[in-house]
Design a protein around this motif. Structure first.
Motif, PDB file in Angstrom:
ATOM      1  N   SER A   9       0.905  -1.300   0.009  1.00  0.00           N
ATOM      2  CA  SER A   9      -0.058  -0.077  -0.131  1.00  0.00           C
ATOM      3  C   SER A   9       0.864   1.334  -0.018  1.00  0.00           C
ATOM      4  CB  SER A   9      -0.804  -0.010   1.287  1.00  0.00           C
ATOM      5  OG  SER A   9      -0.110   0.202   2.336  1.00  0.00           O
ATOM      6  N   THR A  82       0.189  -0.385  -4.741  1.00  0.00           N
ATOM      7  CA  THR A  82      -1.013  -0.582  -4.435  1.00  0.00           C
ATOM      8  C   THR A  82      -1.664  -1.982  -4.396  1.00  0.00           C
ATOM      9  OG1 THR A  82      -1.799  -0.107  -6.648  1.00  0.00           O
ATOM     10  CG2 THR A  82      -1.797   1.886  -5.393  1.00  0.00           C
ATOM     11  N   GLY A  83      -0.641  -2.662  -4.259  1.00  0.00           N
ATOM     12  CA  GLY A  83      -1.132  -4.298  -3.646  1.00  0.00           C
ATOM     13  C   GLY A  83      -1.390  -5.231  -4.723  1.00  0.00           C
ATOM     14  N   SER A 106      -8.879  -1.554  -8.605  1.00  0.00           N
ATOM     15  CA  SER A 106      -8.247  -0.775  -7.417  1.00  0.00           C
ATOM     16  C   SER A 106      -8.949   0.537  -7.210  1.00  0.00           C
ATOM     17  CB  SER A 106      -6.982  -0.831  -7.474  1.00  0.00           C
ATOM     18  OG  SER A 106      -6.201   0.087  -6.391  1.00  0.00           O
ATOM     19  N   HIS A 108      -7.481   2.918  -6.411  1.00  0.00           N
ATOM     20  CA  HIS A 108      -6.297   3.954  -6.680  1.00  0.00           C
ATOM     21  C   HIS A 108      -6.457   3.993  -8.258  1.00  0.00           C
ATOM     22  CE1 HIS A 108      -4.233   3.929  -2.836  1.00  0.00           C
ATOM     23  NE2 HIS A 108      -4.839   2.484  -2.939  1.00  0.00           N
TER      24      HIS A 108
END
Length: 634
Positions: A9, A82-83, A106, A108
């Motif tokens: 993250s 962002t994973g 996501s 994001h």
């Protein structure tokens, strides 16, 4: 535990020291090379933005702050942060991780459109929305490459953004990711201006000055304050001196250029942009495609912009097993240009991908790369035609959408002889929804006087290209697929208006179905005919060659059968099947038409065969649709 495993993250990333970020950057680059070498994808652009992406996520707080990546092919590092690192084994595969930002993946990710130059318009709109909703603590950051800045829509947005005098100022930062390239080296006046800014090194000099002040000042707290005030004054002085040229003229604050691979420097520049008293602010970063991976850096052609499966150690790709459509076109247009000195070629920052490398080598003065500016390319082609030349505009089919108005009003309305060659037409595969070239036939059939050819094999490509450039008073289009050309499919005979009959009704069966095969799906059309014959249904197959407008002979043949079935890899709505239906209706014909095209929607990513399967264009699925629609014999 590696940082690859521990960072999932932006919060995790912000917890790292700069030294730890340096280690993490090395891990990301190594992992990118290892993974993308197996899946294929946009390797070079992502290797070039590792530090920049880290800095963006450390200075700003996504998703509360909106980070927009123009085009989006440089989003892989953003996805790591962002994973999504564990999903990279599925990159660009059916049901897997998208090669571009994806809202489904996501919070994001914001803009999924992978057509260049639109991020500044999105940023302008989002910043205005924040202001109207009184969300004054939210930033919008648009990352746009120097290549994307050659697009006209980017300058339309800059014109609006620069005129903003709202109070308080909208919180908008524009980051120019300047690597001197789009797919190929950036061209035009903007490139020349950015070259001059690169040479100035003004921001680095200013930082050096600030460091000197830091060393000369008193207590640490006061020293940092004094140095920062000095840097701000220096930036204001640079703006007052007009040292940044066109950005100053637009009224935009400018910070740069800064080394985009020096994460500390990028973070300082972004933090300074946030702290600036009036916005918006441009931060100019210098990066290099393929950074940190020797084979990519050494590749002068495109620095591994997009790769297939490669050897991660050497960067060498697997040899191609056949001849591509693009290569066949490149040979054909070069041969025609040897015969006709009025043939010129235009491309929009995609010279090599659309097959013009050989043409440029032989005729460097007769090829024009206008940058990511399809609208300008087409309007300029109209002027070239008026001036006595025959321009051939070479684009990916998906990008033809961007210049429809110029095709309609500048080329067709004026009766200019311009040929459009659309590469990657139809279903293209792993690049996903915005790169499938499925809208061209539906869009273009409404253009008065336009003729569109869809070759089924390399031999027909050469024929139809020659026929296209012979037309001097109207637009012509030649569209072809992505990938390798299949085997030649010879015709039994050719009609007076140029359609090719590929197969007659099998002996002993009646004329039940006319299969109209558009483009590279002829092999499937012939297979459907065989499958129908096994069920006792007689079918013939015709390739119209010039699919729009539908040849008169094809309309006559349709009326000699009980049903017509049009197989095309464009959308059904407004496609060739729809056009044939209209023509038959105008003749008061009762013959039905089965439109076997792409559903009206956005197609997923996957291999070409997987996406055709999804669209219902397999031999089995098409056979069943025809059987279900075939009228009963009376």
């Amino acid at each position: 535990m590696t940082f690859l495993e521990s960072v999932s993250s932006p919060d995790d990333l912000r917890a790292l020291t700069l030294a730890e970020c340096e280690v993490y950057a090395k891990e990301v680059r190594e992992d990118l090379v290892e993974t993308v070498s197996r899946t294929g994808g946009h390797l070079g652009p992502n290797l070039g933005v590792v530090e920049l992406t880290f800095a963006l996520h450390r200075v700003f707080e996504s998703p509360r702050d909106t980070i927009l990546l123009d085009v989006g092919h440089q989003s892989y590092v953003h996805k790591y942060v962002t994973g999504r690192r564990e999903r990279f084994e599925t990159l660009r595969q059916r049901g897997g991780l998208s090669g571009y930002p994806s809202r489904a993946e996501s919070e994001h990710d914001v803009v999924e459109n992978s057509h260049a130059s639109t991020s500044l318009s999105w940023a302008d709109g989002i910043a205005k929305a924040h202001q109207i909703r009184r969300e004054d603590d939210r930033w919008v950051v648009a990352v746009i490459g120097d290549g994307s800045l050659t697009g006209g829509v980017a300058w339309e947005a800059l014109n609006t953004i620069a005129a903003d005098d709202s109070q308080p100022p909208r919180k908008l930062v524009i980051v120019i990711n300047d690597n001197g390239r789009s797919y190929a080296p950036t061209v035009g006046g903007l490139a020349a201006h950015l070259d001059s800014l690169r040479a100035s090194n003004s921001y680095e000099k200013l930082l050096s000055w600030g460091k000197e002040r830091l060393q000369q000042s008193g207590p640490p707290g006061r020293a940092a304050y004094t140095a920062m005030r000095g840097v701000k004054r220096g930036l204001r002085d640079m703006t007052a001196d007009g040292g940044t040229g066109m950005f100053d003229a637009l009224g935009l604050k400018y910070i740069g250029p800064v080394d985009g691979h020096d994460q500390e420097a990028v973070e300082r520049a972004l933090a300074l942009a946030k702290d600036y008293e009036s916005g918006p602010v441009i931060v100019h970063t210098l990066t290099r495609k393929g950074y940190g991976y020797g084979p990519a850096v050494a590749d002068e052609a495109d620095q591994f912009h997009a790769v297939g499966v490669i050897d991660p150690l050497t960067g060498k790709s697997q040899p191609s097993s056949g001849r591509s459509w693009t290569s066949a076109f490149g040979d054909a247009i070069t041969e025609i240009a040897r015969e006709r000195d009025d043939i010129v070629a235009i491309t929009a920052a995609m010279l090599a991908p659309v097959g013009l490398t050989r043409f440029r080598e032989e005729f460097p003065d007769r090829v024009f790369d206008v940058g990511i500016a399809e609208q300008h390319a087409v309007a300029s082609a109209a002027g070239l035609s008026y001036g006595g030349l025959h321009p051939v505009v070479c684009l990916y089919a998906t990008f033809m959408n961007r210049a429809f108005d110029q095709l309609l009003m500048d080329v067709a309305l004026h009766g200019q002889g311009v040929t459009f060659v659309l590469d990657r037409a139809g279903v293209t595969g792993p690049d996903g929804p915005s790169h499938h070239g499925i809208w061209d036939m539906a869009l273009l059939q409404v253009v008065p006087g336009l003729r569109l050819a869809a070759p089924r094999d390399a031999e027909r490509l050469v024929e139809e290209l020659r026929e296209a450039v012979a037309v001097e008073d109207a637009p012509t289009v030649v569209r072809f697929s992505r990938g390798n050309v299949g085997l030649e499919i010879a015709q039994l005979r050719r009609t007076d208006d140029g359609a090719d009959v590929l197969a007659d009704v099998p002996d002993g069966l009646g004329p039940d179905v006319l299969i109209v095969s558009v483009g590279a799906l002829a092999d499937r059309a012939l297979a459907v005919r065989e499958r129908l014959a096994e069920a006792g249904i007689g079918a013939s197959v015709v390739d119209p060659r010039w699919a729009l407008p539908v040849p008169e002979s094809v309309q006559v043949m349709a009326q000699e059968h009980r049903l017509a079935a049009v197989i095309e890899d464009g959308i059904r709505t407004g496609g060739v099947g729809s056009r044939l239906r209209q023509e038959l209706r105008a003749d008061d014909s009762s013959v039905g038409v089965v439109e076997l095209g792409v559903p009206d929607g956005f197609l997923p990513q996957g291999t070409r065969d997987e996406v055709l399967d999804y669209a219902g264009l397999t031999v089995d699925a098409m056979t069943e649709q025809i059987r279900a629609r075939l009228p009963r014999r009376t």
